[in-house]
Design a protein around this motif. Structure first.
Motif, PDB file in Angstrom:
ATOM      1  N   HIS A   6       1.029  -1.521  -0.522  1.00  0.00           N
ATOM      2  CA  HIS A   6      -0.209   0.475   0.065  1.00  0.00           C
ATOM      3  C   HIS A   6       1.035   1.389   0.308  1.00  0.00           C
ATOM      4  O   HIS A   6       2.459   0.850   0.167  1.00  0.00           O
ATOM      5  N   LYS A   7       0.189   2.868  -0.359  1.00  0.00           N
ATOM      6  CA  LYS A   7       0.986   3.852  -0.821  1.00  0.00           C
ATOM      7  C   LYS A   7       1.396   3.759   0.842  1.00  0.00           C
ATOM      8  O   LYS A   7       2.937   4.761   0.771  1.00  0.00           O
ATOM      9  N   ASP A   8       1.290   4.031   2.104  1.00  0.00           N
ATOM     10  CA  ASP A   8       2.356   3.637   3.137  1.00  0.00           C
ATOM     11  C   ASP A   8       3.357   3.347   3.310  1.00  0.00           C
ATOM     12  O   ASP A   8       4.176   3.477   4.606  1.00  0.00           O
ATOM     13  N   SER A   9       3.608   1.688   2.733  1.00  0.00           N
ATOM     14  CA  SER A   9       4.810   0.970   3.082  1.00  0.00           C
ATOM     15  C   SER A   9       4.368  -0.117   1.824  1.00  0.00           C
ATOM     16  O   SER A   9       3.461  -0.958   1.471  1.00  0.00           O
ATOM     17  N   ALA A  10       5.245   0.452   0.515  1.00  0.00           N
ATOM     18  CA  ALA A  10       5.454   0.281  -0.575  1.00  0.00           C
ATOM     19  C   ALA A  10       6.343  -0.427  -1.192  1.00  0.00           C
ATOM     20  O   ALA A  10       7.642   0.564  -1.521  1.00  0.00           O
ATOM     21  N   TRP A  11       6.063  -1.576  -1.264  1.00  0.00           N
ATOM     22  CA  TRP A  11       8.269  -2.081  -1.884  1.00  0.00           C
ATOM     23  C   TRP A  11       7.644  -3.058  -2.955  1.00  0.00           C
ATOM     24  O   TRP A  11       6.276  -3.365  -3.282  1.00  0.00           O
ATOM     25  N   LEU A  12       8.626  -3.687  -3.800  1.00  0.00           N
ATOM     26  CA  LEU A  12       7.712  -4.437  -5.015  1.00  0.00           C
ATOM     27  C   LEU A  12       9.196  -4.558  -5.568  1.00  0.00           C
ATOM     28  O   LEU A  12      10.175  -4.504  -4.596  1.00  0.00           O
ATOM     29  N   VAL A  13       9.348  -5.999  -6.249  1.00  0.00           N
ATOM     30  CA  VAL A  13      10.463  -6.521  -7.102  1.00  0.00           C
ATOM     31  C   VAL A  13      10.754  -5.898  -8.213  1.00  0.00           C
ATOM     32  O   VAL A  13       9.821  -6.491  -8.979  1.00  0.00           O
ATOM     33  N   VAL A  14      12.196  -6.266  -8.755  1.00  0.00           N
ATOM     34  CA  VAL A  14      12.691  -5.883 -10.083  1.00  0.00           C
ATOM     35  C   VAL A  14      13.677  -6.664 -10.527  1.00  0.00           C
ATOM     36  O   VAL A  14      14.665  -6.356  -9.514  1.00  0.00           O
ATOM     37  N   SER A  15      13.452  -7.329 -11.135  1.00  0.00           N
ATOM     38  CA  SER A  15      14.765  -8.074 -11.362  1.00  0.00           C
ATOM     39  C   SER A  15      14.958  -8.835 -10.378  1.00  0.00           C
ATOM     40  O   SER A  15      16.858  -8.793 -10.395  1.00  0.00           O
ATOM     41  N   GLY A  16      14.730  -9.281  -8.922  1.00  0.00           N
ATOM     42  CA  GLY A  16      15.523 -10.169  -8.019  1.00  0.00           C
ATOM     43  C   GLY A  16      15.713  -9.016  -7.585  1.00  0.00           C
ATOM     44  O   GLY A  16      15.732  -9.520  -5.956  1.00  0.00           O
ATOM     45  N   ARG A  17      15.654  -7.703  -7.417  1.00  0.00           N
ATOM     46  CA  ARG A  17      15.951  -7.022  -6.061  1.00  0.00           C
ATOM     47  C   ARG A  17      14.166  -6.739  -5.897  1.00  0.00           C
ATOM     48  O   ARG A  17      13.499  -6.093  -6.427  1.00  0.00           O
ATOM     49  N   VAL A  18      14.856  -6.259  -4.430  1.00  0.00           N
ATOM     50  CA  VAL A  18      13.194  -5.590  -3.606  1.00  0.00           C
ATOM     51  C   VAL A  18      13.941  -4.186  -3.400  1.00  0.00           C
ATOM     52  O   VAL A  18      14.894  -3.639  -3.065  1.00  0.00           O
ATOM     53  N   TYR A  19      12.500  -2.884  -3.964  1.00  0.00           N
ATOM     54  CA  TYR A  19      13.004  -1.526  -3.429  1.00  0.00           C
ATOM     55  C   TYR A  19      11.552  -1.338  -2.948  1.00  0.00           C
ATOM     56  O   TYR A  19      10.617  -1.970  -2.461  1.00  0.00           O
ATOM     57  N   ASP A  20      11.879  -0.183  -1.899  1.00  0.00           N
ATOM     58  CA  ASP A  20      10.692   0.558  -0.403  1.00  0.00           C
ATOM     59  C   ASP A  20      11.390   1.983  -1.459  1.00  0.00           C
ATOM     60  O   ASP A  20      11.469   2.544  -1.226  1.00  0.00           O
ATOM     61  N   ILE A  21       9.539   2.183  -2.682  1.00  0.00           N
ATOM     62  CA  ILE A  21       9.494   3.010  -2.741  1.00  0.00           C
ATOM     63  C   ILE A  21       8.170   3.844  -1.562  1.00  0.00           C
ATOM     64  O   ILE A  21       8.090   5.193  -2.499  1.00  0.00           O
ATOM     65  N   THR A  22       8.348   3.758  -0.801  1.00  0.00           N
ATOM     66  CA  THR A  22       7.109   4.632   0.008  1.00  0.00           C
ATOM     67  C   THR A  22       7.793   6.166  -0.446  1.00  0.00           C
ATOM     68  O   THR A  22       6.742   6.784  -0.402  1.00  0.00           O
ATOM     69  N   GLN A  23       8.766   6.724  -0.353  1.00  0.00           N
ATOM     70  CA  GLN A  23       9.379   7.759  -0.153  1.00  0.00           C
ATOM     71  C   GLN A  23       8.977   8.407  -1.940  1.00  0.00           C
ATOM     72  O   GLN A  23       8.431   9.841  -1.405  1.00  0.00           O
ATOM     73  N   HIS A  24       9.067   7.757  -2.550  1.00  0.00           N
ATOM     74  CA  HIS A  24       8.627   8.953  -3.998  1.00  0.00           C
ATOM     75  C   HIS A  24       7.266   8.146  -4.254  1.00  0.00           C
ATOM     76  O   HIS A  24       6.333   9.008  -5.305  1.00  0.00           O
TER      77      HIS A  24
END
Ligand code: HEM
Length: 129
Positions: free
Chosen positions: A57-75
């Motif tokens: 969800h927008k308040d804790s927004a993680w996702l996976v791209v090419s085997g890497r985990v990103y936390d894009i909450t700030q963006h």
């Protein structure tokens, strides 16, 4: 967070199938540089897909791209579409990807410039459950 091994091979094979565009290749180069730096500093996490899935969800927004985990909450709230008009489809696209492995979608829709902006949000590598 899990302490299982590094899925570097899995990451590069995912990237290879996910897109052979210049943008995807550029992203792979930048991301592996940042990944190596973080690993050296000991701050590269290891996360399973079920851990990632909790941050959907927008308040804790993680996702996976090419085997890497990103936390894009700030963006996420400054992504094109949240603040400017006519971005409903973009918002839906993003919301749908949070907490998932969205390698194909993210590599397909973004320019090299946009993918470079993703790199600083790297928090770790995806590992097996
Ligand atoms: C930190 C993460 C992200 C960053 C920095 C980012 C950045 C950008 C930027 C700069 C653009 C403008 C077009 C471009 O230069 O390519 C864009 C467009 C777009 N983004 Fe993202 N984005 C992120 C995550 C996502 C996610 C997770 C999705 C979900 C699929 C998404 C979907 C889109 C879509 C659909 C567009 C419109 C593409 C078009 O109009 O052709 N973005 N993004």
């Amino acid at each position: 967070m899990s302490s299982a091994g590094c899925p570097a091979a899995a990451a590069s094979s995912t990237a290879a199938t996910a897109g052979c565009s210049l943008a995807a290749q550029t992203h792979e180069r930048v991301a592996s540089m940042i990944e190596a730096r973080m690993e050296k500093k000991g701050c590269l996490g290891r996360y399973t897909m079920s851990e990632v899935a909790q941050h959907n969800h927008k308040d804790s927004a993680w996702l996976v791209v090419s085997g890497r985990v990103y936390d894009i909450t700030q963006h996420v709230l400054s992504h094109p579409g949240w603040t400017s008009g006519c971005g409903t489809s973009q918002l839906l696209a993003i919301l749908r990807t949070l907490g998932t492995d969205c390698t194909d979608e993210v590599l397909m829709v973004h320019s090299a410039r946009a993918l470079a902006q993703l790199a600083p949000y790297l928090i770790g590598l995806l590992v097996e459950e």
